[in-house]
Design a protein around this motif. Structure first.
Motif, PDB file in Angstrom:
ATOM      1  N   UNK A 427       0.739  -1.174   0.040  1.00 24.53           N
ATOM      2  CA  UNK A 427      -0.115  -0.091  -0.160  1.00 24.53           C
ATOM      3  C   UNK A 427       0.722   1.248   0.122  1.00 24.53           C
ATOM      4  N   UNK A 428       2.172   1.082   0.751  1.00 26.24           N
ATOM      5  CA  UNK A 428       2.914   2.330   0.778  1.00 26.24           C
ATOM      6  C   UNK A 428       3.567   2.510  -0.748  1.00 26.24           C
ATOM      7  N   UNK A 429       3.374   1.874  -1.770  1.00 23.56           N
ATOM      8  CA  UNK A 429       3.833   2.124  -3.067  1.00 23.56           C
ATOM      9  C   UNK A 429       2.909   3.282  -3.532  1.00 23.56           C
ATOM     10  N   UNK A 430       2.017   3.363  -3.153  1.00 29.12           N
ATOM     11  CA  UNK A 430       1.057   4.480  -3.774  1.00 29.12           C
ATOM     12  C   UNK A 430       1.358   6.081  -2.787  1.00 29.12           C
ATOM     13  N   UNK A 431       1.856   5.838  -1.792  1.00 24.09           N
ATOM     14  CA  UNK A 431       2.246   7.038  -1.022  1.00 24.09           C
ATOM     15  C   UNK A 431       3.884   7.414  -1.238  1.00 24.09           C
ATOM     16  N   UNK A 432       4.808   6.817  -1.575  1.00 21.10           N
ATOM     17  CA  UNK A 432       5.945   6.947  -1.505  1.00 21.10           C
ATOM     18  C   UNK A 432       6.827   6.879  -2.773  1.00 21.10           C
ATOM     19  N   UNK A 433       6.197   6.054  -3.515  1.00 19.18           N
ATOM     20  CA  UNK A 433       7.098   5.479  -4.661  1.00 19.18           C
ATOM     21  C   UNK A 433       7.218   6.476  -5.882  1.00 19.18           C
ATOM     22  N   UNK A 434       6.325   7.420  -5.701  1.00 18.79           N
ATOM     23  CA  UNK A 434       6.530   8.409  -6.783  1.00 18.79           C
ATOM     24  C   UNK A 434       7.733   9.315  -6.923  1.00 18.79           C
ATOM     25  N   UNK A 435       8.623   9.283  -6.205  1.00 15.69           N
ATOM     26  CA  UNK A 435       9.944  10.132  -6.271  1.00 15.69           C
ATOM     27  C   UNK A 435      10.907   9.083  -6.131  1.00 15.69           C
ATOM     28  N   UNK A 436      12.338   9.504  -6.521  1.00 15.42           N
ATOM     29  CA  UNK A 436      13.416   8.614  -6.456  1.00 15.42           C
ATOM     30  C   UNK A 436      13.606   8.581  -4.520  1.00 15.42           C
ATOM     31  N   UNK A 437      13.563   9.671  -3.822  1.00 13.17           N
ATOM     32  CA  UNK A 437      13.581   9.639  -2.458  1.00 13.17           C
ATOM     33  C   UNK A 437      12.790   8.806  -1.755  1.00 13.17           C
ATOM     34  N   UNK A 479      16.047  11.782   2.994  1.00 16.05           N
ATOM     35  CA  UNK A 479      16.642  11.395   1.766  1.00 16.05           C
ATOM     36  C   UNK A 479      16.660  12.199   0.582  1.00 16.05           C
ATOM     37  N   UNK A 480      15.685  13.154   0.413  1.00 18.27           N
ATOM     38  CA  UNK A 480      15.622  13.996  -0.544  1.00 18.27           C
ATOM     39  C   UNK A 480      16.966  14.999  -0.369  1.00 18.27           C
ATOM     40  N   UNK A 481      17.314  15.284   0.683  1.00 18.54           N
ATOM     41  CA  UNK A 481      18.533  16.316   1.013  1.00 18.54           C
ATOM     42  C   UNK A 481      19.713  15.683   0.315  1.00 18.54           C
ATOM     43  N   UNK A 482      19.922  14.250   0.090  1.00 19.19           N
ATOM     44  CA  UNK A 482      21.100  13.786  -0.431  1.00 19.19           C
ATOM     45  C   UNK A 482      20.899  13.545  -2.068  1.00 19.19           C
ATOM     46  N   UNK A 483      19.890  13.937  -2.635  1.00 19.52           N
ATOM     47  CA  UNK A 483      19.648  13.846  -3.998  1.00 19.52           C
ATOM     48  C   UNK A 483      20.270  14.800  -4.886  1.00 19.52           C
ATOM     49  N   UNK A 491      23.265   7.580 -10.252  1.00 20.88           N
ATOM     50  CA  UNK A 491      23.935   8.450  -9.451  1.00 20.88           C
ATOM     51  C   UNK A 491      23.068   8.801  -8.465  1.00 20.88           C
ATOM     52  N   UNK A 492      21.779   9.128  -8.538  1.00 19.89           N
ATOM     53  CA  UNK A 492      20.811   9.324  -7.392  1.00 19.89           C
ATOM     54  C   UNK A 492      20.772   8.053  -6.361  1.00 19.89           C
ATOM     55  N   UNK A 493      20.695   6.833  -6.903  1.00 19.41           N
ATOM     56  CA  UNK A 493      20.601   5.666  -6.055  1.00 19.41           C
ATOM     57  C   UNK A 493      21.799   5.607  -5.194  1.00 19.41           C
ATOM     58  N   UNK A 494      23.028   5.887  -6.195  1.00 21.40           N
ATOM     59  CA  UNK A 494      24.459   5.589  -5.566  1.00 21.40           C
ATOM     60  C   UNK A 494      24.470   6.753  -4.036  1.00 21.40           C
ATOM     61  N   UNK A 495      24.164   7.989  -4.303  1.00 22.42           N
ATOM     62  CA  UNK A 495      24.093   8.933  -3.285  1.00 22.42           C
ATOM     63  C   UNK A 495      23.184   8.614  -2.201  1.00 22.42           C
TER      64      UNK A 495
END
Length: 607
Positions: A427-437, A479-483, A491-495
């Motif tokens: 269910x969390x996929x709908x809440x969080x997975x829209x951004x890389x972070x 997490x977004x602060x480190x993107x 590169x995003x996932x590596x960071x």
């Protein structure tokens, strides 16, 4: 590797440094430095420095700490290793600086006397240090780029206290033990406490890749000098048409350079060896550049015998191929249960990991080693985790769902009220997975924030703290602060992997688990120079190449296909079976890591 402490009574209204407290904090870290202990108090009693030493470079008493600069102005306590110190030392000697030791500590100190905080730009290694400037009356704190070495501080009633361990600061008896809402909630969200928080409200971490200055007004905001996103920002997503051999050569040379640097020591160095690519490449390169016999150590578990998770046979074949002096150590469930109280006592901050590192570090120490190399970092730099595929895929596929507010509200209600159990992340996929972070948090997270609003998931006495933490701490925003602003999906996932899982869990676990056994764990794949050299090549889309192909091809002799094609299992521990045994006849629910997290939290929080 050492344990350091600094106390600065910066306010005129605060009492002078208590030597007894200084020693209490210092000696709570005796396992970090069993070889020697030292202390220094300023003439006015307002500053105290303490040190526990694990002698690895320049074993003489002259290299002991705290150490005073040649001009008498600066005093230092330092924890870590500087791998390029011979080159820096020669530069100082050429400039006419009459060095008294062959230690890396003195090199840092005299470079600081010359260059100030710019010294951190010259240092290749893992480090945390405190330097007192008697003229400016300032205390300078610094931590290595990746945060391999810890540094914690507490500021209370006009006094700043600094140490290598949270529990050491508490041992001094002057730091309040109130729990931190952000640290507590962050731990439940991630399975490790996110930097810069700790489990305690009045204790913070000096952020990795940062320096701090404290003066008569107290400690200032940290100044960031490096972060993984600095390397990956601006990378372009492209398929490389150059010859693979050119990239292989560049990567191999950079890896050889890092491994050779990480072998600098005046004591023998061992290598942790699993059946994975990362540790095998490190062992292979270390064997290639080592002068003497190399010892490798592998950990096995009786529960894994005959299963894919059993890495001992493949590791033993690798050791035979490399010609190392190999040790295999098997751990049983009963041994884990006997050792559990000591594991929890050694654990400086709550974590759901680190058990494997604790036992392999113990094995190395029992063989008489003070230093061992680990393969941590290969997956984070070369893209070996499933997150490098899943996170970009999820964020692309589910981005349109962000506009479907009713679906998101429904998913939020399902998770909060337990309707999504036993798969809340679905269910969390709908809440969080829209951004890389957000997708990354979904991949790595332990509990979703919506789940934590259910009082049944944590001890009742923590409900108010968790609720406060949910208002103050947002794991996705963190997490977004480190993107990076402009980077490839790789590169995003590596960071994200380097700034969260690796920094807050793997590296921190390596520190407490290794230091409990007076063992320094070095990580040649976690190196600023190496990342700068290979990050762009590792991110490129090489046709028909498996993830981490560039890393695997650095080994000599070449790695066999049985190893490169082996299904990734990680350096795993049979915690599911062990946790079930601890749980006894009580009802078990959810993933073992969630039950283990609550067990760890109960053990580490103050009574």
């Amino acid at each position: 590797m050492c344990g350091i402490v600094a106390i600065y009574a910066y306010s005129d209204s605060s009492p002078a440094v208590d030597p007894g407290e200084l020693r209490c904090i210092r000696d709570a870290m005796a396992r970090r430095g069993p070889d020697a202990a030292g202390e220094w108090l300023s003439p006015d009693g307002r500053v105290g420095l303490g040190h526990r030493r694990l002698a690895i470079i320049d074993l003489s008493d002259a290299a002991g700490q705290p150490m005073r600069s040649l001009d008498g102005r600066f005093h230092i306590v330092f924890n870590g290793e500087i791998y390029n110190f011979p080159t820096l030392r020669n530069q100082l000697l050429s400039a006419g600086v009459p060095l008294r030791t062959t230690s890396d500590t003195e090199v840092i100190l005299e470079l600081f006397a010359r260059d100030g905080l710019a010294v951190v730009e010259h240092l290749r290694g893992m480090f945390a240090f405190a330097i007192w400037d008697s003229e400016e009356r300032r205390l300078y704190l610094a931590r290595d780029p990746y945060g391999i070495k810890p540094l914690y501080y507490s500021q209370c009633a006009g006094t700043l206290r600094v140490a290598s361990q949270v529990k050491a600061l508490l041992a001094g008896g002057r730091v309040p033990t109130n729990l931190s809402p952000e640290g507590l909630t962050g731990f439940l969200c991630w399975g490790s406490v996110p930097e810069p928080f700790t489990l305690f409200d009045r204790i913070r971490q000096v952020p990795s890749g940062s320096v701090c200055i404290a003066d008569h007004r107290g400690i200032r905001e940290p100044l960031r000098y490096w972060a993984p996103r600095f390397v990956y920002d601006g990378q372009a997503d492209r398929t490389d048409e150059r010859a693979m051999a050119v990239a292989e050569s560049q990567v191999r040379n950079a890896l050889l350079d890092s491994v050779k640097a990480h072998l600098v020591a005046d004591v023998p160095v061992a290598v942790f060896l699993s059946a994975g690519i990362d540790s095998t490449v490190v062992a292979s390169l270390a064997r290639e550049v080592s002068w003497g016999q190399l010892t490798t150590i592998t950990l096995g578990f009786t529960e894994f015998r005959g299963r894919i998770e059993d890495e001992t046979h493949d590791a033993e074949r690798t050791a035979e191929r490399l010609g190392t002096d190999h040790r295999t150590v098997h751990i049983t469930k009963d041994e884990f249960l006997r050792e559990l109280p000591r594991i929890l006592d050694a654990m400086d901050q709550p974590t759901i990991d680190g058990i494997n590192t604790y036992f392999v570090a113990r094995a190395a120490a029992q063989e008489g080693f003070k230093v061992a190399l680990s393969g941590v970092g290969g997956d984070e730099v070369f893209g070996g985790y499933p997150s490098f595929r899943r996170v970009p895929l999820w964020s692309r596929a589910l981005r349109p769902v962000a506009r479907a507010a009713p679906l998101c509200w429904l998913a939020q209600a399902f998770v909060r009220h337990g309707i999504a159990y036993p798969h809340p992340k679905a269910a969390g996929m709908l809440l969080y997975a829209q951004s890389m972070a957000g997708a990354y948090f979904l991949q790595r997270g332990l509990y979703l924030p919506e789940e934590l609003r259910s009082p049944s998931l944590h001890p009742s006495d923590l409900s108010a703290l968790v609720e406060a933490g949910l208002r103050r701490y947002d794991p996705v925003r963190d997490a977004q602060r480190n993107v990076p602003e402009r980077a490839t999906p790789h590169g995003v996932v590596a960071c994200l992997e380097q700034s969260h899982y690796m920094r807050n869990q793997l590296l921190r676990d390596a520190d407490w688990a290794g230091m409990h056994h007076s063992l320094e764990i070095r990580v040649p794949l976690v190196d600023r120079d190496l990342t700068a050299a290979v990050a762009d090549l590792a991110a490129r889309k090489w046709r028909r190449q498996a993830p981490k192909a560039l890393l695997a091809r650095a080994a000599r002799p070449p790695l066999p296909q049985s190893l490169t094609a082996r299904r990734k299992t990680g350096f795993s521990v049979p915690m599911a079976a062990w946790e079930d045994d601890l749980n006894g006849s009580r009802k078990r629910s959810g993933h073992w890591s969630r039950r283990w997290a609550l067990r760890v939290l109960r053990a580490l929080k103050p009574a």
